[in-house]
Design a protein around this motif. Structure first.
Motif, mmCIF file in Angstrom:
data_model
loop_
_atom_site.group_PDB
_atom_site.id
_atom_site.type_symbol
_atom_site.label_atom_id
_atom_site.label_comp_id
_atom_site.label_asym_id
_atom_site.label_seq_id
_atom_site.Cartn_x
_atom_site.Cartn_y
_atom_site.Cartn_z
ATOM 1 N N TYR A 32 -4.555 -1.920 -25.766
ATOM 2 C CA TYR A 32 -5.968 -2.230 -25.587
ATOM 3 C C TYR A 32 -6.054 -3.528 -24.796
ATOM 4 O O TYR A 32 -5.568 -4.564 -25.251
ATOM 5 C CB TYR A 32 -6.676 -2.386 -26.940
ATOM 6 N N GLY A 33 -6.636 -3.445 -23.607
ATOM 7 C CA GLY A 33 -6.719 -4.634 -22.765
ATOM 8 C C GLY A 33 -5.352 -5.149 -22.369
ATOM 9 O O GLY A 33 -5.155 -6.358 -22.227
ATOM 10 N N GLY A 34 -4.388 -4.235 -22.218
ATOM 11 C CA GLY A 34 -3.040 -4.640 -21.822
ATOM 12 C C GLY A 34 -2.183 -5.163 -22.957
ATOM 13 O O GLY A 34 -1.070 -5.637 -22.719
ATOM 14 N N LYS A 35 -2.665 -5.069 -24.204
ATOM 15 C CA LYS A 35 -1.909 -5.577 -25.342
ATOM 16 C C LYS A 35 -1.692 -4.487 -26.387
ATOM 17 O O LYS A 35 -2.539 -3.624 -26.575
ATOM 18 C CB LYS A 35 -2.647 -6.754 -25.999
ATOM 19 N N TYR A 36 -0.539 -4.555 -27.050
ATOM 20 C CA TYR A 36 -0.274 -3.688 -28.188
ATOM 21 C C TYR A 36 -0.899 -4.297 -29.448
ATOM 22 O O TYR A 36 -0.875 -5.513 -29.642
ATOM 23 C CB TYR A 36 1.233 -3.535 -28.422
ATOM 24 N N VAL A 63 2.977 -13.307 -25.182
ATOM 25 C CA VAL A 63 3.467 -11.948 -25.429
ATOM 26 C C VAL A 63 2.257 -11.035 -25.623
ATOM 27 O O VAL A 63 1.341 -11.365 -26.383
ATOM 28 C CB VAL A 63 4.371 -11.924 -26.680
ATOM 29 N N PRO A 64 2.224 -9.888 -24.946
ATOM 30 C CA PRO A 64 1.025 -9.029 -24.986
ATOM 31 C C PRO A 64 0.886 -8.240 -26.287
ATOM 32 O O PRO A 64 0.977 -7.008 -26.314
ATOM 33 C CB PRO A 64 1.222 -8.110 -23.785
ATOM 34 N N ILE A 65 0.677 -8.975 -27.367
ATOM 35 C CA ILE A 65 0.521 -8.366 -28.689
ATOM 36 C C ILE A 65 -0.646 -9.028 -29.411
ATOM 37 O O ILE A 65 -0.782 -10.254 -29.391
ATOM 38 C CB ILE A 65 1.812 -8.518 -29.523
ATOM 39 N N ASP A 66 -1.489 -8.211 -30.015
ATOM 40 C CA ASP A 66 -2.513 -8.695 -30.941
ATOM 41 C C ASP A 66 -2.124 -8.230 -32.339
ATOM 42 O O ASP A 66 -1.630 -7.110 -32.517
ATOM 43 C CB ASP A 66 -3.897 -8.150 -30.571
ATOM 44 N N TRP A 67 -2.367 -9.088 -33.319
ATOM 45 C CA TRP A 67 -1.962 -8.798 -34.686
ATOM 46 C C TRP A 67 -3.135 -8.266 -35.509
ATOM 47 O O TRP A 67 -4.229 -8.800 -35.436
ATOM 48 C CB TRP A 67 -1.437 -10.053 -35.364
ATOM 49 N N GLU A 68 -2.863 -7.236 -36.283
ATOM 50 C CA GLU A 68 -3.794 -6.806 -37.322
ATOM 51 C C GLU A 68 -3.159 -7.167 -38.660
ATOM 52 O O GLU A 68 -2.232 -6.506 -39.116
ATOM 53 C CB GLU A 68 -4.056 -5.300 -37.255
ATOM 54 N N ASN A 92 -1.373 1.901 -35.999
ATOM 55 C CA ASN A 92 -0.682 1.068 -35.021
ATOM 56 C C ASN A 92 0.754 1.499 -34.727
ATOM 57 O O ASN A 92 1.335 1.070 -33.726
ATOM 58 C CB ASN A 92 -0.680 -0.388 -35.501
ATOM 59 N N LYS A 93 1.344 2.288 -35.613
ATOM 60 C CA LYS A 93 2.696 2.831 -35.452
ATOM 61 C C LYS A 93 3.810 1.802 -35.636
ATOM 62 O O LYS A 93 4.935 2.163 -35.972
ATOM 63 C CB LYS A 93 2.878 3.499 -34.066
ATOM 64 N N VAL A 94 3.532 0.530 -35.361
ATOM 65 C CA VAL A 94 4.561 -0.508 -35.396
ATOM 66 C C VAL A 94 4.067 -1.684 -36.232
ATOM 67 O O VAL A 94 2.892 -2.059 -36.154
ATOM 68 C CB VAL A 94 4.905 -0.990 -33.972
ATOM 69 N N GLY A 95 4.973 -2.258 -37.031
ATOM 70 C CA GLY A 95 4.600 -3.407 -37.848
ATOM 71 C C GLY A 95 5.700 -4.444 -37.920
ATOM 72 O O GLY A 95 6.891 -4.139 -37.723
#
Length: 366
Positions: A32-36, A63-68, A92-95
């Protein structure tokens, strides 16, 4: 099956092998917006401190990651938290995960085990190898633990038949043993490993562990002729691990034996704060330190070693195909450890968690 989807590749770090796994894009989180978007579960004890270290480093490197972030606690949490964590990981598939505390109360369930079972995250991968600059009595240690994550002694099926008599069921199935065996052999082939050793107690538990031993050997001999397969009784394997660990390459184990050997492996290379790990299922991957210590006794003291969590996070980046970020962060971490000037008390230093993280940031900026 995951073992048919996984592509593994080698990454060089400090002259030693390091490992990563990337999967088919259908099983990656959406951008989303270039970020995982990645689920972050800080966990209990030192979990928040060491995941904050990762967040700080990732932010500095863009790093192109946003955290939930999902709170999951065995100390103060509620039953609804596990549902929230499962739903987040399904999205999200990944944690990235810290360790949650498991009370000894007979009515308390392990949230770590529950999460793996809910998502069928069946394979635990733990990397045990010497780190340059970290004191260790033995050198040239470089082996991998592949642990079945969902059955065995962790099946959680216990009852008291009469007062003072408890029956605990250890479930072993051919299907799940074949699945973890193929994961181990696939990993060996794709990471230039030559030997897979099945760890068991088949001399005593002749049916359950006997099934595990025979199935791993059958899969290896029938489907992976290029990889040598051996077996070893778990008590002997424990002794061999502390006397001659260089003989091991990939060890594949039922649930409990993998937990024990990961702790032995951590002691061999310098302590639990150094060991990276990951857990894989059909569609989900959760990255967490390979030696699952909560660290309640050092919580909020700013002395925890975040190395294992940082290296687990770089494994996650490689899983997502973000290798340049992973390589740069891993190299900076290894460089700080090799210098030994800003390392935490568990490996002989005097630095705080914050100072260790700052030293990595300085390496990244230099």
């Amino acid at each position: 099956m995951l073992s048919q989807l996984v592509k593994s590749h080698l990454v060089k770090a400090s002259g030693k092998r390091a490992f990563a796994t990337t999967v088919n894009e259908n099983f990656l989180p959406k951008k989303y917006g270039g970020k995982y978007i990645v689920t972050l579960i800080p966990g209990d004890g030192i979990g928040k401190e060491i995941t904050d270290s990762v967040k700080t480093i990732f932010a500095a490197e863009n790093v192109p990651i946003d955290w939930e972030t999902v709170e999951l606690s065995g100390v103060s949490g509620s039953a609804s938290q596990i549902d929230e964590a499962v739903l987040s990981l399904k999205r999200n598939k990944v944690g990235l995960k810290g360790i949650t505390y498991t009370p000894s109360s007979p009515f308390a369930k392990s949230l770590n085990v529950a999460l793996r079972k809910e998502l069928d995250i069946f394979a635990s991968l733990v990397l045990i190898k010497n780190i340059p600059g970290v004191p260790s009595k033995l050198q040239d240690i470089d082996f991998v633990l592949v642990r079945e994550n969902t059955e065995g002694e962790y099946s959680g099926l216990e009852h008291q038949s009469v007062p003072g008599v408890v029956e605990s069921l250890k479930i072993m199935t051919k299907y799940k043993t074949e699945r973890i065996a193929r994961f181990a052999f696939d990993f060996a082939i794709k990471n230039d490993r030559k030997l897979v050793t099945a760890i068991h107690k088949a001399n005593i538990m002749k049916l359950g562990d006997g099934l595990f031993r025979s199935t791993v050997k059958e899969v290896g001999l029938a489907e992976y002729p290029g990889v040598e397969v051996k077996d070893m009784i778990v008590d002997n394997a424990s002794m061999q691990a502390v006397s001659y660990p260089q003989q091991f390459d990939v060890m594949v184990t039922p649930n409990l034996y993998g937990s024990i050997l990961s702790n032995i492996g951590a002691a061999l290379i310098g302590g639990p704060g150094l060991v990276p790990g990951a857990n894989f299922g059909r569609e989900h991957a959760v990255f967490e330190p390979g030696c699952r210590h909560v660290g309640l006794d050092i919580k909020d003291k700013n002395v925890a070693n975040p190395t294992g969590m940082i290296l687990s996070a770089t494994m996650m980046l490689r899983h997502l195909g973000l290798d340049p970020y992973a390589d740069k962060i891993a190299k900076a971490t290894y460089d700080v450890l090799a210098e030994g000037k800003a390392v935490t008390p568990d490996i002989g230093g005097k630095a705080t968690t914050t100072e260790f993280t700052a030293a990595i940031l300085s390496k990244l900026q230099s």
